[in-house]
Design a protein around this motif. Sequence first.
Motif, mmCIF file in Angstrom:
data_model
loop_
_atom_site.group_PDB
_atom_site.id
_atom_site.type_symbol
_atom_site.label_atom_id
_atom_site.label_comp_id
_atom_site.label_asym_id
_atom_site.label_seq_id
_atom_site.Cartn_x
_atom_site.Cartn_y
_atom_site.Cartn_z
ATOM 1 N N ALA A 1 -23.487 40.888 -26.169
ATOM 2 C CA ALA A 1 -22.943 41.840 -25.201
ATOM 3 C C ALA A 1 -23.897 42.020 -24.018
ATOM 4 O O ALA A 1 -23.461 42.167 -22.871
ATOM 5 N N LEU A 2 -25.189 41.992 -24.282
ATOM 6 C CA LEU A 2 -26.165 42.099 -23.195
ATOM 7 C C LEU A 2 -26.089 40.880 -22.279
ATOM 8 O O LEU A 2 -26.207 41.013 -21.054
ATOM 9 N N GLY A 3 -25.886 39.703 -22.872
ATOM 10 C CA GLY A 3 -25.699 38.506 -22.061
ATOM 11 C C GLY A 3 -24.458 38.608 -21.197
ATOM 12 O O GLY A 3 -24.473 38.280 -20.007
ATOM 13 N N MET A 4 -23.358 39.085 -21.786
ATOM 14 C CA MET A 4 -22.123 39.276 -21.027
ATOM 15 C C MET A 4 -22.322 40.317 -19.937
ATOM 16 O O MET A 4 -21.813 40.175 -18.815
ATOM 17 N N TYR B 1 -27.209 34.118 -25.797
ATOM 18 C CA TYR B 1 -26.201 33.561 -26.711
ATOM 19 C C TYR B 1 -26.864 32.597 -27.697
ATOM 20 O O TYR B 1 -26.506 32.549 -28.876
ATOM 21 N N GLY B 2 -27.826 31.812 -27.190
ATOM 22 C CA GLY B 2 -28.516 30.861 -28.052
ATOM 23 C C GLY B 2 -29.308 31.558 -29.142
ATOM 24 O O GLY B 2 -29.308 31.119 -30.297
ATOM 25 N N PHE B 3 -29.964 32.653 -28.789
ATOM 26 C CA PHE B 3 -30.686 33.418 -29.807
ATOM 27 C C PHE B 3 -29.714 33.973 -30.834
ATOM 28 O O PHE B 3 -29.990 33.961 -32.039
ATOM 29 N N ASN B 4 -28.572 34.466 -30.357
ATOM 30 C CA ASN B 4 -27.543 34.967 -31.270
ATOM 31 C C ASN B 4 -27.077 33.856 -32.216
ATOM 32 O O ASN B 4 -26.851 34.079 -33.411
ATOM 33 N N GLY B 5 -26.964 32.637 -31.671
ATOM 34 C CA GLY B 5 -26.569 31.496 -32.487
ATOM 35 C C GLY B 5 -27.602 31.138 -33.541
ATOM 36 O O GLY B 5 -27.264 30.663 -34.628
ATOM 37 N N PHE B 6 -28.861 31.378 -33.241
ATOM 38 C CA PHE B 6 -29.926 31.130 -34.208
ATOM 39 C C PHE B 6 -29.859 32.124 -35.366
ATOM 40 O O PHE B 6 -30.059 31.770 -36.525
ATOM 41 N N ILE C 1 -16.982 41.599 -24.140
ATOM 42 C CA ILE C 1 -16.344 42.136 -22.938
ATOM 43 C C ILE C 1 -15.875 43.566 -23.174
ATOM 44 O O ILE C 1 -16.076 44.453 -22.331
ATOM 45 N N ALA C 2 -15.251 43.806 -24.326
ATOM 46 C CA ALA C 2 -14.773 45.150 -24.657
ATOM 47 C C ALA C 2 -15.941 46.137 -24.688
ATOM 48 O O ALA C 2 -15.843 47.253 -24.145
ATOM 49 N N ALA C 3 -17.044 45.732 -25.304
ATOM 50 C CA ALA C 3 -18.208 46.614 -25.392
ATOM 51 C C ALA C 3 -18.760 46.956 -24.013
ATOM 52 O O ALA C 3 -19.124 48.101 -23.737
ATOM 53 N N CYS C 4 -18.824 45.948 -23.138
ATOM 54 C CA CYS C 4 -19.339 46.174 -21.786
ATOM 55 C C CYS C 4 -18.436 47.125 -21.001
ATOM 56 O O CYS C 4 -18.912 48.053 -20.330
ATOM 57 N N LEU C 5 -17.119 46.912 -21.083
ATOM 58 C CA LEU C 5 -16.182 47.763 -20.356
ATOM 59 C C LEU C 5 -16.244 49.203 -20.864
ATOM 60 O O LEU C 5 -16.294 50.151 -20.078
ATOM 61 N N ILE C 6 -16.240 49.365 -22.186
ATOM 62 C CA ILE C 6 -16.316 50.704 -22.758
ATOM 63 C C ILE C 6 -17.648 51.360 -22.417
ATOM 64 O O ILE C 6 -17.733 52.573 -22.210
ATOM 65 N N GLY C 7 -18.708 50.537 -22.317
ATOM 66 C CA GLY C 7 -20.041 51.055 -22.004
ATOM 67 C C GLY C 7 -20.287 51.293 -20.533
ATOM 68 O O GLY C 7 -21.412 51.617 -20.137
ATOM 69 N N GLY C 8 -19.250 51.115 -19.697
ATOM 70 C CA GLY C 8 -19.396 51.464 -18.284
ATOM 71 C C GLY C 8 -19.741 50.333 -17.354
ATOM 72 O O GLY C 8 -19.988 50.556 -16.158
ATOM 73 N N VAL C 9 -19.765 49.079 -17.836
ATOM 74 C CA VAL C 9 -20.002 47.938 -16.960
ATOM 75 C C VAL C 9 -18.674 47.578 -16.295
ATOM 76 O O VAL C 9 -17.659 47.451 -16.969
ATOM 77 N N GLY D 1 -25.533 51.930 -21.890
ATOM 78 C CA GLY D 1 -24.078 51.973 -21.948
ATOM 79 C C GLY D 1 -23.508 50.833 -22.761
ATOM 80 O O GLY D 1 -22.563 51.012 -23.540
ATOM 81 N N ILE D 2 -24.092 49.635 -22.607
ATOM 82 C CA ILE D 2 -23.624 48.469 -23.362
ATOM 83 C C ILE D 2 -23.867 48.672 -24.854
ATOM 84 O O ILE D 2 -23.002 48.367 -25.681
ATOM 85 N N VAL D 3 -25.035 49.198 -25.196
ATOM 86 C CA VAL D 3 -25.337 49.454 -26.609
ATOM 87 C C VAL D 3 -24.327 50.438 -27.194
ATOM 88 O O VAL D 3 -23.786 50.225 -28.289
ATOM 89 N N ILE D 4 -24.044 51.490 -26.447
ATOM 90 C CA ILE D 4 -23.043 52.463 -26.913
ATOM 91 C C ILE D 4 -21.681 51.797 -27.047
ATOM 92 O O ILE D 4 -20.941 52.050 -28.010
ATOM 93 N N GLY D 5 -21.344 50.934 -26.091
ATOM 94 C CA GLY D 5 -20.079 50.205 -26.155
ATOM 95 C C GLY D 5 -19.971 49.341 -27.398
ATOM 96 O O GLY D 5 -18.926 49.301 -28.051
ATOM 97 N N VAL D 6 -21.069 48.654 -27.736
ATOM 98 C CA VAL D 6 -21.071 47.820 -28.951
ATOM 99 C C VAL D 6 -20.896 48.696 -30.188
ATOM 100 O O VAL D 6 -20.121 48.357 -31.099
#
Length: 347
Positions: A58-61, A246-251, A273-281, A292-297
Amino acid sequence: MEKTKKLSFKSIYDFLINYSIFIGIVVLVIYTWINNPLFLKNAPLDLLKRTAAYVVMALGMGCIMLIGGVDLSAGRIMGLTSLIAASLLQRLDALNRQFPGMEPWPIICVLLLVIAVGIIIGSFNGFLTAKFKIHPFIVTLCTQLMLYGVMLIYFELGTYKSSSIAHLNSEYKGMIINTVKIGNWAIPNFVWYSIIIGLLVWIIWKYTGFGKKVRLYGENHEAAKTLNINPLSLTVAVFAIAGMLYGFNGFVEPARVGGSGASAGANAELDAIAACLIGGVSFKGGVGKVGGIVIGVVLVQLISVCLQWLSISANIVYIIKGGLILWATVIDARRYYSDSGVNIWKW
């Protein structure tokens, strides 16, 4: 007096619209708790794990949405890198090893490799977006399809051509899923990794010149050029950073779930995307915070946890998630145009 009542009604109406998702989640949590009294006791640790598993993506997005873009290839980048990590870190005695004659790689080398793969694919997306002025939606949609093909071909490279890669190196799994005991909670290592990455992204966004340039460029592409911000290099850098995340997430993912397969990462970008939108991005760019993104997730995963406790069919979950993203986009558009003095709700 009549004018005051009208303004008061409008403020209540705006509040209900703008915070409708949060209100809906509160109602869902209460309903789940009423039907499952143990929910509030047992769900928080599961929610923490789920949040940590998805917040890095979500942070990458969020990085890409901050410049007014979107990345539909995020899930497949994570999926491909998870396949690479899993195949190179299988145990020697694993059944149906992807590459039977190959010794397991050093863990740090695999980590650096998958991060490099993420950076390369992200840079590719950013270059095409900025150099040829193609909307990132189109670029990343095409990349998503190509990456899925690469994932299927990667399976065919293996001797057994299996549909999944499991039986991973115990040291690698321990690095990700071993726990640290805090009170009654056993918190896995990947939670701490996500916290560290979140803090690093927060520092970059808030305190570095690069973070300020990203926000300025997202707010107004044309005005940013007058400040000597190079759109090409900035866009490539942002997409590269997202690809690295994303690569770290894949690891992390194969060790977290016990393996990887052709469906790895499918639709993961939608949750991001949903997390970012809900978090105010905002899709319009220039608006968004790490907190905001963390809260969205947390909220998106809270919905998933509630639906799991309520034993809701997976088919219904897809409908709910699609509707959630659509409604969050509507609220984002409403907020943006309201700030611009345009009433898009007037027919």
